[in-house]
Motif scaffolding. Sequence first.
Motif, PDB file in Angstrom:
ATOM      1  N   ALA A 120     -16.166  -5.269  12.073  1.00 49.62           N
ATOM      2  CA  ALA A 120     -14.806  -5.793  12.201  1.00 49.62           C
ATOM      3  C   ALA A 120     -14.085  -5.171  13.402  1.00 49.62           C
ATOM      4  CB  ALA A 120     -14.017  -5.541  10.921  1.00 49.62           C
ATOM      5  N   ILE A 130      -9.054  -6.443   8.004  1.00 50.94           N
ATOM      6  CA  ILE A 130     -10.423  -6.119   7.572  1.00 50.94           C
ATOM      7  C   ILE A 130     -10.848  -4.765   8.123  1.00 50.94           C
ATOM      8  CG2 ILE A 130     -12.846  -6.832   7.745  1.00 50.94           C
ATOM      9  CD1 ILE A 130     -11.783  -9.756   7.797  1.00 50.94           C
ATOM     10  N   THR A 131     -10.508  -4.498   9.383  1.00 51.28           N
ATOM     11  CA  THR A 131     -10.848  -3.202   9.987  1.00 51.28           C
ATOM     12  C   THR A 131     -10.169  -2.058   9.242  1.00 51.28           C
ATOM     13  OG1 THR A 131     -11.087  -4.267  12.147  1.00 51.28           O
ATOM     14  CG2 THR A 131     -10.807  -1.881  12.139  1.00 51.28           C
ATOM     15  N   ILE A 157     -15.528  -6.855  16.568  1.00 51.30           N
ATOM     16  CA  ILE A 157     -15.032  -8.224  16.724  1.00 51.30           C
ATOM     17  C   ILE A 157     -13.563  -8.217  17.137  1.00 51.30           C
ATOM     18  CG2 ILE A 157     -14.520 -10.388  15.508  1.00 51.30           C
ATOM     19  CD1 ILE A 157     -17.044  -9.850  13.821  1.00 51.30           C
ATOM     20  N   THR A 158     -12.767  -7.327  16.549  1.00 54.73           N
ATOM     21  CA  THR A 158     -11.354  -7.202  16.915  1.00 54.73           C
ATOM     22  C   THR A 158     -11.221  -6.815  18.384  1.00 54.73           C
ATOM     23  OG1 THR A 158     -10.793  -6.520  14.669  1.00 54.73           O
ATOM     24  CG2 THR A 158      -9.173  -6.046  16.389  1.00 54.73           C
ATOM     25  N   SER A 174      -0.992  -3.833   7.740  1.00 54.50           N
ATOM     26  CA  SER A 174      -1.020  -5.159   8.359  1.00 54.50           C
ATOM     27  C   SER A 174       0.365  -5.796   8.382  1.00 54.50           C
ATOM     28  CB  SER A 174      -1.986  -6.073   7.625  1.00 54.50           C
ATOM     29  OG  SER A 174      -3.299  -5.611   7.772  1.00 54.50           O
ATOM     30  N   GLY A 216     -18.968  -2.422   7.791  1.00 55.13           N
ATOM     31  CA  GLY A 216     -17.828  -3.349   7.887  1.00 55.13           C
ATOM     32  C   GLY A 216     -16.831  -2.889   8.941  1.00 55.13           C
ATOM     33  N   TYR A 263     -12.194  -9.738  20.555  1.00 49.70           N
ATOM     34  CA  TYR A 263     -11.165 -10.777  20.483  1.00 49.70           C
ATOM     35  C   TYR A 263      -9.970 -10.417  21.360  1.00 49.70           C
ATOM     36  CZ  TYR A 263      -7.429 -13.703  18.782  1.00 49.70           C
ATOM     37  OH  TYR A 263      -6.377 -14.571  18.717  1.00 49.70           O
ATOM     38  N   LEU A 314      -8.328  -9.830  11.447  1.00 46.33           N
ATOM     39  CA  LEU A 314      -9.351  -8.872  11.879  1.00 46.33           C
ATOM     40  C   LEU A 314      -8.875  -7.428  11.738  1.00 46.33           C
ATOM     41  CD1 LEU A 314     -10.721 -10.744  15.009  1.00 46.33           C
ATOM     42  CD2 LEU A 314     -11.950 -10.315  12.868  1.00 46.33           C
ATOM     43  N   SER A 315      -7.611  -7.179  12.062  1.00 48.74           N
ATOM     44  CA  SER A 315      -7.104  -5.808  11.912  1.00 48.74           C
ATOM     45  C   SER A 315      -7.003  -5.426  10.436  1.00 48.74           C
ATOM     46  CB  SER A 315      -5.760  -5.648  12.613  1.00 48.74           C
ATOM     47  OG  SER A 315      -4.800  -6.488  12.031  1.00 48.74           O
ATOM     48  N   CYS A 321     -11.769  -1.540   5.721  1.00 50.36           N
ATOM     49  CA  CYS A 321     -13.048  -0.826   5.801  1.00 50.36           C
ATOM     50  C   CYS A 321     -12.850   0.634   6.196  1.00 50.36           C
ATOM     51  CB  CYS A 321     -13.982  -1.529   6.780  1.00 50.36           C
ATOM     52  SG  CYS A 321     -14.534  -3.145   6.196  1.00 50.36           S
TER      53      CYS A 321
END
Length: 169
Positions: free
Chosen positions: A16, A50-51, A19-20, A83, A12, A23, A47-48, A54
Amino acid sequence: MEMSVETVYLVGLIVAGSITFLYVLFGGDALEGVAESTGFLSPTLILSFITMLCAGGYVLEAVTPLSGLLVFALALTIALVLSILLNLFILIPISNAEESLAYTEKSLKWRVGKVILSIPEDGFGEVIFESTSGTISKTAVSRDNIPIPDGTKVVVLDVKDGVVYVSPF
Protein backbone atom coordinates in the motif's frame (compact mmCIF):
# COMPACT_ATOMS: atom_id res chain seq x y z
CA MET A 1 3.47 -22.03 4.34
CA GLU A 2 1.81 -20.05 7.08
CA MET A 3 2.34 -16.32 7.58
CA SER A 4 2.01 -14.53 10.88
CA VAL A 5 -0.43 -11.65 11.25
CA GLU A 6 2.54 -9.34 11.75
CA THR A 7 3.91 -10.40 8.34
CA VAL A 8 0.53 -9.77 6.69
CA TYR A 9 0.49 -6.23 8.11
CA LEU A 10 4.09 -5.67 6.97
CA VAL A 11 3.40 -6.89 3.42
CA GLY A 12 0.23 -4.77 3.30
CA LEU A 13 2.21 -1.76 4.52
CA ILE A 14 4.90 -2.22 1.88
CA VAL A 15 2.42 -2.80 -0.97
CA ALA A 16 0.00 0.00 0.00
CA GLY A 17 2.85 2.40 0.76
CA SER A 18 4.48 1.67 -2.60
CA ILE A 19 1.23 2.13 -4.51
CA THR A 20 0.55 5.38 -2.63
CA PHE A 21 4.05 6.64 -3.42
CA LEU A 22 3.71 5.75 -7.11
CA TYR A 23 0.25 7.32 -7.28
CA VAL A 24 1.46 10.57 -5.76
CA LEU A 25 4.62 10.56 -7.91
CA PHE A 26 3.02 9.78 -11.27
CA GLY A 27 -0.46 11.22 -10.78
CA GLY A 28 -2.60 8.20 -11.55
CA ASP A 29 -4.96 9.69 -14.12
CA ALA A 30 -6.82 6.38 -14.39
CA LEU A 31 -7.80 6.59 -10.73
CA GLU A 32 -9.03 10.20 -11.01
CA GLY A 33 -12.26 8.88 -12.56
CA VAL A 34 -12.82 6.83 -9.42
CA ALA A 35 -12.40 9.98 -7.32
CA GLU A 36 -14.94 11.86 -9.43
CA SER A 37 -17.54 9.08 -9.22
CA THR A 38 -17.25 8.50 -5.46
CA GLY A 39 -17.48 12.15 -4.45
CA PHE A 40 -15.39 12.71 -1.35
CA LEU A 41 -13.35 9.49 -1.48
CA SER A 42 -10.15 10.06 -3.37
CA PRO A 43 -7.58 7.40 -4.27
CA THR A 44 -5.07 9.28 -2.14
CA LEU A 45 -7.37 9.02 0.87
CA ILE A 46 -8.14 5.33 0.34
CA LEU A 47 -4.49 4.37 -0.23
CA SER A 48 -3.31 6.38 2.77
CA PHE A 49 -6.04 4.76 4.93
CA ILE A 50 -4.85 1.27 3.96
CA THR A 51 -1.22 2.27 4.55
CA MET A 52 -2.01 3.67 8.00
CA LEU A 53 -4.14 0.63 8.87
CA CYS A 54 -1.29 -1.74 8.00
CA ALA A 55 1.31 0.44 9.73
CA GLY A 56 -0.78 0.67 12.91
CA GLY A 57 -1.49 -3.06 12.87
CA TYR A 58 2.18 -3.93 12.35
CA VAL A 59 3.40 -1.65 15.14
CA LEU A 60 0.71 -2.77 17.59
CA GLU A 61 1.34 -6.47 16.80
CA ALA A 62 5.09 -5.97 17.28
CA VAL A 63 5.08 -4.01 20.54
CA THR A 64 1.92 -4.98 22.42
CA PRO A 65 0.64 -8.27 23.80
CA LEU A 66 -2.93 -7.49 22.68
CA SER A 67 -5.07 -10.02 20.80
CA GLY A 68 -5.23 -9.89 17.00
CA LEU A 69 -8.84 -8.66 16.90
CA LEU A 70 -8.15 -5.86 19.39
CA VAL A 71 -5.03 -4.85 17.45
CA PHE A 72 -7.07 -4.71 14.23
CA ALA A 73 -9.80 -2.63 15.92
CA LEU A 74 -7.23 -0.17 17.33
CA ALA A 75 -5.37 0.05 14.00
CA LEU A 76 -8.68 0.60 12.19
CA THR A 77 -9.63 3.39 14.61
CA ILE A 78 -6.22 5.05 14.32
CA ALA A 79 -6.29 4.83 10.51
CA LEU A 80 -9.83 6.21 10.38
CA VAL A 81 -9.02 9.18 12.63
CA LEU A 82 -5.78 9.98 10.77
CA SER A 83 -7.53 9.69 7.39
CA ILE A 84 -10.28 12.06 8.51
CA LEU A 85 -7.66 14.54 9.74
CA LEU A 86 -5.69 14.16 6.49
CA ASN A 87 -8.83 14.84 4.49
CA LEU A 88 -10.03 17.78 6.58
CA PHE A 89 -6.73 19.59 7.06
CA ILE A 90 -4.73 18.72 3.94
CA LEU A 91 -6.69 17.27 1.01
CA ILE A 92 -9.79 19.51 1.16
CA PRO A 93 -7.83 22.77 1.57
CA ILE A 94 -5.51 21.79 -1.28
CA SER A 95 -8.43 20.97 -3.58
CA ASN A 96 -10.14 24.27 -2.69
CA ALA A 97 -6.95 26.29 -3.13
CA GLU A 98 -7.03 29.12 -5.60
CA GLU A 99 -6.06 27.64 -8.93
CA SER A 100 -6.14 30.97 -10.70
CA LEU A 101 -2.61 31.85 -9.61
CA ALA A 102 -1.53 30.43 -12.92
CA TYR A 103 -2.88 32.14 -15.99
CA THR A 104 -3.07 31.41 -19.67
CA GLU A 105 -2.50 33.78 -22.53
CA LYS A 106 -6.18 33.42 -23.45
CA SER A 107 -7.23 34.57 -19.99
CA LEU A 108 -5.41 37.90 -20.48
CA LYS A 109 -7.48 38.82 -23.53
CA TRP A 110 -9.93 41.67 -22.83
CA ARG A 111 -8.41 42.38 -19.41
CA VAL A 112 -7.80 45.95 -18.41
CA GLY A 113 -4.33 46.84 -17.21
CA LYS A 114 -2.13 49.86 -16.56
CA VAL A 115 0.97 50.83 -18.50
CA ILE A 116 3.97 50.99 -16.14
CA LEU A 117 6.64 51.40 -18.83
CA SER A 118 5.50 53.62 -21.69
CA ILE A 119 4.92 51.92 -25.00
CA PRO A 120 6.64 53.75 -27.89
CA GLU A 121 5.44 53.70 -31.48
CA ASP A 122 6.64 50.40 -33.02
CA GLY A 123 8.22 49.39 -29.71
CA PHE A 124 7.74 47.47 -26.48
CA GLY A 125 6.57 48.63 -23.08
CA GLU A 126 5.17 46.97 -19.99
CA VAL A 127 1.65 46.55 -18.64
CA ILE A 128 0.59 45.41 -15.20
CA PHE A 129 -2.62 43.53 -14.36
CA GLU A 130 -3.83 43.45 -10.77
CA SER A 131 -6.24 40.87 -9.38
CA THR A 132 -7.12 39.26 -6.06
CA SER A 133 -4.66 36.44 -6.70
CA GLY A 134 -1.70 38.68 -7.45
CA THR A 135 -0.10 40.97 -9.97
CA ILE A 136 0.93 40.03 -13.50
CA SER A 137 3.41 42.06 -15.52
CA LYS A 138 3.64 41.51 -19.29
CA THR A 139 5.56 42.95 -22.20
CA ALA A 140 3.21 45.07 -24.29
CA VAL A 141 2.93 46.48 -27.82
CA SER A 142 0.48 49.08 -29.06
CA ARG A 143 -1.97 47.37 -31.43
CA ASP A 144 -2.42 50.57 -33.44
CA ASN A 145 1.31 51.53 -33.41
CA ILE A 146 0.62 54.67 -31.38
CA PRO A 147 2.66 55.69 -28.34
CA ILE A 148 0.97 55.03 -25.01
CA PRO A 149 2.37 56.88 -21.97
CA ASP A 150 2.83 55.23 -18.58
CA GLY A 151 -0.16 55.39 -16.24
CA THR A 152 -2.63 54.89 -19.10
CA LYS A 153 -5.31 52.23 -18.71
CA VAL A 154 -5.26 49.78 -21.60
CA VAL A 155 -7.27 46.79 -22.76
CA VAL A 156 -5.67 43.63 -24.15
CA LEU A 157 -6.86 42.92 -27.69
CA ASP A 158 -4.57 39.99 -28.47
CA VAL A 159 -1.77 37.90 -26.99
CA LYS A 160 0.99 36.34 -29.10
CA ASP A 161 4.18 34.68 -27.88
CA GLY A 162 3.87 36.15 -24.39
CA VAL A 163 3.43 39.75 -25.67
CA VAL A 164 0.11 41.53 -25.12
CA TYR A 165 -1.24 43.77 -27.87
CA VAL A 166 -3.07 46.65 -26.22
CA SER A 167 -5.12 49.71 -27.00
CA PRO A 168 -5.98 52.63 -24.71
CA PHE A 169 -9.10 51.88 -22.65
